[in-house]
Design a protein around this motif. Structure first.
Motif, short mmCIF file in Angstrom:
data_model
loop_
_atom_site.label_atom_id
_atom_site.label_comp_id
_atom_site.label_asym_id
_atom_site.label_seq_id
_atom_site.Cartn_x
_atom_site.Cartn_y
_atom_site.Cartn_z
N THR A 52 -1.90 5.61 3.70
CA THR A 52 -3.30 5.29 3.97
C THR A 52 -3.73 5.95 5.28
O THR A 52 -2.97 5.94 6.26
CB THR A 52 -3.46 3.75 4.06
OG1 THR A 52 -3.00 3.18 2.83
CG2 THR A 52 -4.91 3.34 4.27
N PRO B 191 0.81 -1.22 0.00
CA PRO B 191 0.00 0.00 0.00
C PRO B 191 0.85 1.27 0.00
O PRO B 191 1.97 1.30 0.53
CB PRO B 191 -0.78 -0.08 1.32
CG PRO B 191 -0.63 -1.48 1.81
CD PRO B 191 0.68 -1.96 1.26
N TYR C 117 -4.19 10.29 0.04
CA TYR C 117 -4.00 9.04 0.76
C TYR C 117 -5.17 8.10 0.44
O TYR C 117 -6.27 8.56 0.15
CB TYR C 117 -3.98 9.28 2.27
CG TYR C 117 -2.81 10.10 2.78
CD1 TYR C 117 -1.80 10.54 1.93
CD2 TYR C 117 -2.72 10.44 4.13
CE1 TYR C 117 -0.73 11.30 2.41
CE2 TYR C 117 -1.66 11.20 4.61
CZ TYR C 117 -0.68 11.63 3.75
OH TYR C 117 0.37 12.36 4.23
N SER C 118 -4.92 6.79 0.56
CA SER C 118 -6.04 5.85 0.38
C SER C 118 -6.82 5.75 1.69
O SER C 118 -6.34 6.13 2.76
CB SER C 118 -5.54 4.47 -0.06
OG SER C 118 -5.11 3.70 1.05
N THR C 119 -8.02 5.22 1.59
CA THR C 119 -8.79 4.87 2.79
C THR C 119 -8.46 3.42 3.14
O THR C 119 -8.00 2.66 2.28
CB THR C 119 -10.31 4.98 2.51
OG1 THR C 119 -10.66 3.99 1.53
CG2 THR C 119 -10.69 6.37 2.01
N VAL D 236 -2.84 9.63 -8.12
CA VAL D 236 -4.16 9.79 -7.49
C VAL D 236 -4.16 11.05 -6.61
O VAL D 236 -5.18 11.73 -6.48
CB VAL D 236 -4.51 8.53 -6.65
CG1 VAL D 236 -5.73 8.76 -5.78
CG2 VAL D 236 -4.77 7.34 -7.58
N GLN E 14 2.63 9.88 -2.56
CA GLN E 14 1.31 9.72 -3.19
C GLN E 14 1.54 9.56 -4.69
O GLN E 14 2.38 10.23 -5.28
CB GLN E 14 0.44 10.96 -2.95
CG GLN E 14 0.09 11.17 -1.50
CD GLN E 14 -0.62 12.51 -1.28
OE1 GLN E 14 -1.73 12.55 -0.80
NE2 GLN E 14 0.04 13.58 -1.64
N THR F 34 -0.65 -1.33 -4.29
CA THR F 34 -1.95 -0.65 -4.12
C THR F 34 -1.63 0.76 -3.63
O THR F 34 -1.89 1.11 -2.48
CB THR F 34 -2.81 -1.43 -3.09
OG1 THR F 34 -2.04 -1.60 -1.88
CG2 THR F 34 -3.20 -2.81 -3.62
N ASP F 35 -1.01 1.53 -4.51
CA ASP F 35 -0.36 2.79 -4.10
C ASP F 35 -0.74 3.98 -4.97
O ASP F 35 0.02 4.96 -5.05
CB ASP F 35 1.16 2.59 -4.13
CG ASP F 35 1.67 2.33 -5.53
OD1 ASP F 35 0.84 2.11 -6.45
OD2 ASP F 35 2.91 2.35 -5.72
N GLY F 36 -1.91 3.91 -5.62
CA GLY F 36 -2.36 5.06 -6.40
C GLY F 36 -1.48 5.38 -7.60
O GLY F 36 -1.52 6.50 -8.11
N GLU G 39 -10.01 1.06 0.74
CA GLU G 39 -9.36 0.92 -0.57
C GLU G 39 -8.19 -0.06 -0.53
O GLU G 39 -7.69 -0.46 -1.58
CB GLU G 39 -8.89 2.30 -1.07
CG GLU G 39 -10.03 3.18 -1.54
CD GLU G 39 -9.57 4.56 -1.94
OE1 GLU G 39 -9.85 4.98 -3.09
OE2 GLU G 39 -8.94 5.24 -1.11
N GLN G 40 -7.74 -0.42 0.66
CA GLN G 40 -6.76 -1.51 0.80
C GLN G 40 -7.47 -2.84 1.07
O GLN G 40 -7.02 -3.89 0.63
CB GLN G 40 -5.75 -1.20 1.91
CG GLN G 40 -4.97 0.10 1.71
CD GLN G 40 -4.14 0.11 0.43
OE1 GLN G 40 -3.71 -0.93 -0.07
NE2 GLN G 40 -3.90 1.31 -0.12
#
Ligand SMILES: NC(=O)c1ccc[n+]([C@@H]2O[C@H](COP(=O)([O-])OP(=O)(O)OC[C@H]3O[C@@H](n4cnc5c(N)ncnc54)[C@H](O)[C@@H]3O)[C@@H](O)[C@H]2O)c1
Length: 275
Positions: A198, A195, A225-227, A222, A219, A253-255, A230-231
């Motif tokens: 997040t 990730p 940060y992801s939620t 995108v 980042q 899973t890093d945008g 989203e992970q």
């Protein structure tokens, strides 16, 4: 098509289920119809999730928790982790890798044929391929005590490279190495996710240790940060029986951050804040 991801009636185990990505994953699995057991050093408070307390720094605690988990297990999600300072380097290595791996290995006999393990590493573990020579003795260390001894004997190396980054590098290395025999000998798939930043309880520690500007620089396009959810979705996807041909994968899973680094669209060193 009903039950697209195939979790209805399956048994899932999630570590780190008291917070963040692990909590989001456990909640999602309940919604998808799985029977879920959550393992954490703190109680897991999610309706419909059985809570077992475990301290991944303690081999006796890992053994007791593994014994308490009912099998057969169809999907195992290893989300527990520590961020680095203010936690000691040894605790970070034990929770993030040595203890997490020990719990997985202890539970393998309870894993069903066709089951899967997803381990949360990090985009912070970039560059693990260049460190393989250093990391392989830890990757191949037999059991918890040998893993801890490696960490104690290499305390200076760990301090110099950051315990968090090194723990995440070794998860990537172990995933690609161990996936082969887990599949051949047990029919169990092993993958990890990497990730990007997040928004969880861990984030203030990253800001404190590294500076917010450096975290923000990781980042991807995108641009945020992801939620935790989203992970959680990629985790349940990669552990789903629908991914039956995905083995030994290190899934970013890093945008889009790592993709952009690879092709030169982002230069992380140029993004780092100047003193
Ligand atoms: N938040 C981020 O930006 C980010 C980015 C990349 C990877 N990660 C990784 O994601 C995973 C989940 O972290 P998160 O962001 O959800 O953080 P979090 O702090 O919300 O969750 C971590 C969980 O691990 C548990 N834990 C800590 N020590 C433990 C121990 N000794 N034994 C058992 N459980 C213990 C905590 O109680 C907590 O519930 C971690 O492995 C983390 O390194 C996080």
């Amino acid at each position: 098509m009903q039950d697209v991801l195939g979790y209805a009636g399956r048994r899932a185990v999630v570590t780190g289920s008291a917070s963040g990505m692990g909590e989001a994953t456990a909640r999602l699995l309940v919604e998808l119809g799985a029977t879920v057991t959550g393992l954490d050093v703190r109680p897991t408070q999610i309706d419909g999730v059985a809570s077992i307390e475990v301290d991944l720094r303690q081999p006796d605690s890992i053994q007791a928790a593994a014994h308490a988990v009912a099998g057969p297990i169809d999907a195992f999600f290893n989300c527990a982790g520590l961020p680095g300072p203010p936690f000691s380097d040894l605790d970070v290595m034990l929770v993030n890798f040595v203890g997490g791996r020990q719990l997985i290995e202890t539970l393998v006999p309870k894993m069903s044929e066709g089951s899967a393990i997803a381990y949360v590493a990090s985009a912070g573990g970039l560059g693990w391929q260049q460190q393989l020579g250093t990391l392989m003795p830890l990757v191949q260390a037999a059991g918890f005590e040998e893993g801890r001894r490696w960490c104690e004997a290499n305390a200076e190396l760990i301090a110099n490279s950051s315990s968090y980054a090194l723990s995440k590098q070794v998860i990537n290395a172990w995933t690609t190495w161990r996936a082969y025999d887990l599949m051949k000998d047990h029919g169990v798939r092993l993958n990890c996710i990497n990730p990007g930043p997040t928004a969880t309880a861990m984030m203030p520690y990253f800001h404190e240790a590294n500076g917010k500007a450096l975290v923000d620089a990781a980042q991807g396009p995108v641009g945020r940060y992801s939620t935790p959810e989203e992970q959680a979705w990629p985790l349940v996807f990669i552990n789903s029986p629908r991914c039956s041909y995905v083995v030994g994968e290190t899934f970013f899973t890093d945008g889009g951050f790592f993709a952009a680094l690879q092709n030169g669209q982002l230069d992380f060193s140029a993004l780092m804040p100047k003193d």
